[in-house]
Design a protein around this motif. Structure first.
Motif, short mmCIF file in Angstrom:
data_model
loop_
_atom_site.label_atom_id
_atom_site.label_comp_id
_atom_site.label_asym_id
_atom_site.label_seq_id
_atom_site.Cartn_x
_atom_site.Cartn_y
_atom_site.Cartn_z
N LEU A 1 0.65 -1.24 -0.11
CA LEU A 1 0.04 -0.38 -0.50
C LEU A 1 1.08 0.87 -0.40
N THR A 2 1.31 1.67 -1.21
CA THR A 2 2.75 2.56 -1.44
C THR A 2 1.62 4.47 -1.48
N GLY A 3 0.65 4.27 -2.35
CA GLY A 3 -0.17 5.46 -1.87
C GLY A 3 -0.95 6.13 -3.85
N GLU A 4 -1.04 4.92 -4.30
CA GLU A 4 -1.31 5.02 -5.65
C GLU A 4 -2.87 5.49 -5.20
N ASN A 5 -3.81 6.09 -4.06
CA ASN A 5 -4.94 6.98 -4.28
C ASN A 5 -4.27 8.10 -4.77
N ILE A 6 -3.44 8.42 -4.05
CA ILE A 6 -3.07 10.10 -4.25
C ILE A 6 -2.60 10.19 -5.39
N SER A 7 -0.90 9.17 -5.55
CA SER A 7 0.13 9.45 -6.49
C SER A 7 -0.73 9.37 -8.12
#
Ligand SMILES: Cc1cc2nc3c(=O)[nH]c(=O)nc-3n(C[C@H](O)[C@H](O)[C@H](O)COP(=O)(O)OP(=O)(O)OC[C@H]3O[C@@H](n4cnc5c(N)ncnc54)[C@H](O)[C@@H]3O)c2cc1C
Length: 170
Positions: A83-89
């Protein structure tokens, strides 16, 4: 959910990492580009937009420091390292308004095993390596965990309990 997915004949792709949300010239999402099994690039066209459900960003220390503050980046994670933040990036190019980015749930964990000692936190004495207390133990375990990297630079402490506590189950 999987039964419904099967009934509606919706394709499910595992080991497929979305690396881009594609868009038209006026920034409407048109689908995604994704890598399958670390080798093949595929483009998936969406008819009515793209729903992002890629979880949070707890495994991305740079984003944690940016949105939650540097102290928080010292906390170990118990969740998935995927869970490395693809929802944001991936959504950034659409200029969305992100809210509540500094809010998160946390709790003390036993470092070597990542086990959750939460039930013990309100029973024992919490002390630093030098044996001094650093917080009122009646605080919730979430507050204890969030305060620790601020109060103790290396984010490590001991709980001193007696054998009555080891018999308490959740
Ligand atoms: C240790 C622990 C204990 C918890 N205990 C509880 C509890 O008791 N009760 C409770 O309510 N909640 C609990 N939670 C929280 C709960 O697990 C999460 O809130 C919930 O799983 C979030 O669901 P989600 O579908 O938004 O994201 P996730 O379940 O994180 O799913 C996101 C999915 O997206 C995938 N993904 C990420 N990036 C990409 C990409 N680029 N392309 C394709 N796929 C991608 C990931 O592989 C993952 O499968 C706990 C969490 C942890 C870590």
């Amino acid at each position: 959910m999987l039964d419904t997915v099967k009934k509606l004949d919706i394709p499910v792709m595992f080991n497929t990492k979305v690396i881009e949300i594609t868009s038209d010239p006026i920034l409407r999402a048109t689908g995604v580009k994704a890598v399958v099994d670390d080798e093949e690039l595929v483009t998936i066209v969406a008819k009515g937009g793209v729903i992002v459900a890629t979880g949070g960003f707890h495994a991305n220390k740079e984003m944690i420091a940016r949105y939650m503050g540097g102290n928080t980046a010292w906390m170990p994670i118990r969740g998935s390292t995927c869970l490395t933040g693809e929802n944001i990036s991936l959504t950034q190019k659409f200029n969305p308004m992100y809210v509540n980015m500094d809010q998160f749930h946390g709790g003390p964990i036993h470092g070597p095993t990542r086990a959750n000692p939460s039930i013990m936190v309100n029973y024992g004495l919490l002390v630093k390596y030098d044996g001094t207390r650093f917080i009122d133990e009646v605080e919730t375990y979430v507050r204890v965990a969030k305060s620790m990297p601020i109060l103790i630079p290396d984010n490590k402490a001991f709980i001193i309990i007696d054998d009555q506590v080891t018999g308490i189950s959740t």
